[in-house]
Design a protein around this motif. Structure first.
Motif, PDB file in Angstrom:
ATOM      1  N   LEU A  36       0.832  -1.207   0.000  1.00 26.87           N
ATOM      2  CA  LEU A  36       0.000   0.000   0.000  1.00 26.87           C
ATOM      3  C   LEU A  36       0.865   1.255   0.000  1.00 26.87           C
ATOM      4  O   LEU A  36       0.569   2.233  -0.695  1.00 26.87           O
ATOM      5  N   GLN A  37       1.936   1.213   0.760  1.00 27.18           N
ATOM      6  CA  GLN A  37       2.867   2.347   0.819  1.00 27.18           C
ATOM      7  C   GLN A  37       3.437   2.639  -0.576  1.00 27.18           C
ATOM      8  O   GLN A  37       3.512   3.798  -0.996  1.00 27.18           O
ATOM      9  N   ASN A  38       3.813   1.596  -1.299  1.00 21.44           N
ATOM     10  CA  ASN A  38       4.350   1.763  -2.652  1.00 21.44           C
ATOM     11  C   ASN A  38       3.276   2.280  -3.613  1.00 21.44           C
ATOM     12  O   ASN A  38       3.558   3.125  -4.469  1.00 21.44           O
ATOM     13  N   GLU A  39       2.067   1.767  -3.482  1.00 23.45           N
ATOM     14  CA  GLU A  39       0.974   2.220  -4.341  1.00 23.45           C
ATOM     15  C   GLU A  39       0.677   3.704  -4.107  1.00 23.45           C
ATOM     16  O   GLU A  39       0.420   4.450  -5.057  1.00 23.45           O
ATOM     17  N   ILE A  40       0.728   4.116  -2.863  1.00 20.52           N
ATOM     18  CA  ILE A  40       0.507   5.529  -2.536  1.00 20.52           C
ATOM     19  C   ILE A  40       1.613   6.388  -3.138  1.00 20.52           C
ATOM     20  O   ILE A  40       1.347   7.459  -3.694  1.00 20.52           O
ATOM     21  N   ALA A  41       2.853   5.931  -3.066  1.00 21.04           N
ATOM     22  CA  ALA A  41       3.970   6.678  -3.647  1.00 21.04           C
ATOM     23  C   ALA A  41       3.772   6.847  -5.152  1.00 21.04           C
ATOM     24  O   ALA A  41       4.029   7.930  -5.703  1.00 21.04           O
ATOM     25  N   GLU A  42       3.282   5.809  -5.830  1.00 24.06           N
ATOM     26  CA  GLU A  42       3.015   5.899  -7.266  1.00 24.06           C
ATOM     27  C   GLU A  42       1.916   6.925  -7.552  1.00 24.06           C
ATOM     28  O   GLU A  42       2.027   7.720  -8.494  1.00 24.06           O
ATOM     29  N   LEU A  43       0.871   6.907  -6.746  1.00 18.97           N
ATOM     30  CA  LEU A  43      -0.216   7.867  -6.924  1.00 18.97           C
ATOM     31  C   LEU A  43       0.268   9.290  -6.649  1.00 18.97           C
ATOM     32  O   LEU A  43      -0.128  10.233  -7.354  1.00 18.97           O
ATOM     33  N   GLU A  44       1.122   9.444  -5.651  1.00 15.12           N
ATOM     34  CA  GLU A  44       1.678  10.772  -5.360  1.00 15.12           C
ATOM     35  C   GLU A  44       2.521  11.270  -6.529  1.00 15.12           C
ATOM     36  O   GLU A  44       2.499  12.459  -6.848  1.00 15.12           O
ATOM     37  N   ASN A  45       3.251  10.373  -7.181  1.00 13.12           N
ATOM     38  CA  ASN A  45       4.026  10.762  -8.361  1.00 13.12           C
ATOM     39  C   ASN A  45       3.099  11.253  -9.467  1.00 13.12           C
ATOM     40  O   ASN A  45       3.420  12.210 -10.168  1.00 13.12           O
ATOM     41  N   LYS A  46       1.971  10.599  -9.630  1.00 12.56           N
ATOM     42  CA  LYS A  46       1.005  11.032 -10.634  1.00 12.56           C
ATOM     43  C   LYS A  46       0.458  12.417 -10.280  1.00 12.56           C
ATOM     44  O   LYS A  46       0.228  13.237 -11.162  1.00 12.56           O
ATOM     45  N   LEU A  47       0.272  12.664  -9.000  1.00 11.99           N
ATOM     46  CA  LEU A  47      -0.194  13.987  -8.578  1.00 11.99           C
ATOM     47  C   LEU A  47       0.835  15.053  -8.923  1.00 11.99           C
ATOM     48  O   LEU A  47       0.476  16.168  -9.316  1.00 11.99           O
ATOM     49  N   GLN A  48       2.112  14.740  -8.765  1.00 11.93           N
ATOM     50  CA  GLN A  48       3.161  15.707  -9.063  1.00 11.93           C
ATOM     51  C   GLN A  48       3.149  16.113 -10.531  1.00 11.93           C
ATOM     52  O   GLN A  48       3.458  17.246 -10.866  1.00 11.93           O
ATOM     53  N   ILE A  49       2.771  15.181 -11.396  1.00 11.43           N
ATOM     54  CA  ILE A  49       2.671  15.481 -12.828  1.00 11.43           C
ATOM     55  C   ILE A  49       1.665  16.595 -13.054  1.00 11.43           C
ATOM     56  O   ILE A  49       1.875  17.479 -13.878  1.00 11.43           O
ATOM     57  N   PHE A  50       0.581  16.594 -12.290  1.00 10.66           N
ATOM     58  CA  PHE A  50      -0.457  17.612 -12.455  1.00 10.66           C
ATOM     59  C   PHE A  50       0.022  18.987 -11.997  1.00 10.66           C
ATOM     60  O   PHE A  50      -0.469  19.992 -12.463  1.00 10.66           O
ATOM     61  N   TYR A  51       0.971  19.009 -11.087  1.00 13.39           N
ATOM     62  CA  TYR A  51       1.462  20.302 -10.594  1.00 13.39           C
ATOM     63  C   TYR A  51       2.433  20.953 -11.572  1.00 13.39           C
ATOM     64  O   TYR A  51       2.599  22.153 -11.581  1.00 13.39           O
ATOM     65  N   ASN A  52       3.129  20.143 -12.349  1.00 11.81           N
ATOM     66  CA  ASN A  52       4.138  20.679 -13.272  1.00 11.81           C
ATOM     67  C   ASN A  52       3.572  20.974 -14.621  1.00 11.81           C
ATOM     68  O   ASN A  52       2.600  20.726 -15.063  1.00 11.81           O
TER      69      ASN A  52
END
Length: 80
Positions: free
Chosen positions: A64-80
């Motif tokens: 779950l921790q790894n899955e959350i990290a992947e989702l957070e990376n996707k969120l970062q794409i939206f910020y840039n």
């Protein structure tokens, strides 16, 4: 007239951006609640749990921790 169309297109794009971010955040929230449940279960039942059960819960927690990290990376794409 063109300005109105451009503004509408911009606002629709912003709405889609917000919807996508909201969906990612909802997925993260669901995984965090599952992690919380695992942590509470281990805290309450630790003395009675078998080592194998603890290992499986730990593996799921890390997954779950790894899955959350992947989702957070996707969120970062939206910020840039």
């Amino acid at each position: 007239m063109t300005n109105e169309k451009e503004e509408r297109a911009f606002l629709e794009a912003q709405l889609q951006w917000v919807k996508q971010r909201d969906a990612l955040l909802a997925q993260i929230e669901k995984k965090l609640y599952e992690m919380k449940h695992i942590a509470e279960l281990v805290a309450i039942e630790d003395a009675y749990m078998l080592k194998n059960q603890k290992l499986k819960l730990n593996e799921r927690f890390l997954q779950l921790q790894n899955e959350i990290a992947e989702l957070e990376n996707k969120l970062q794409i939206f910020y840039n």
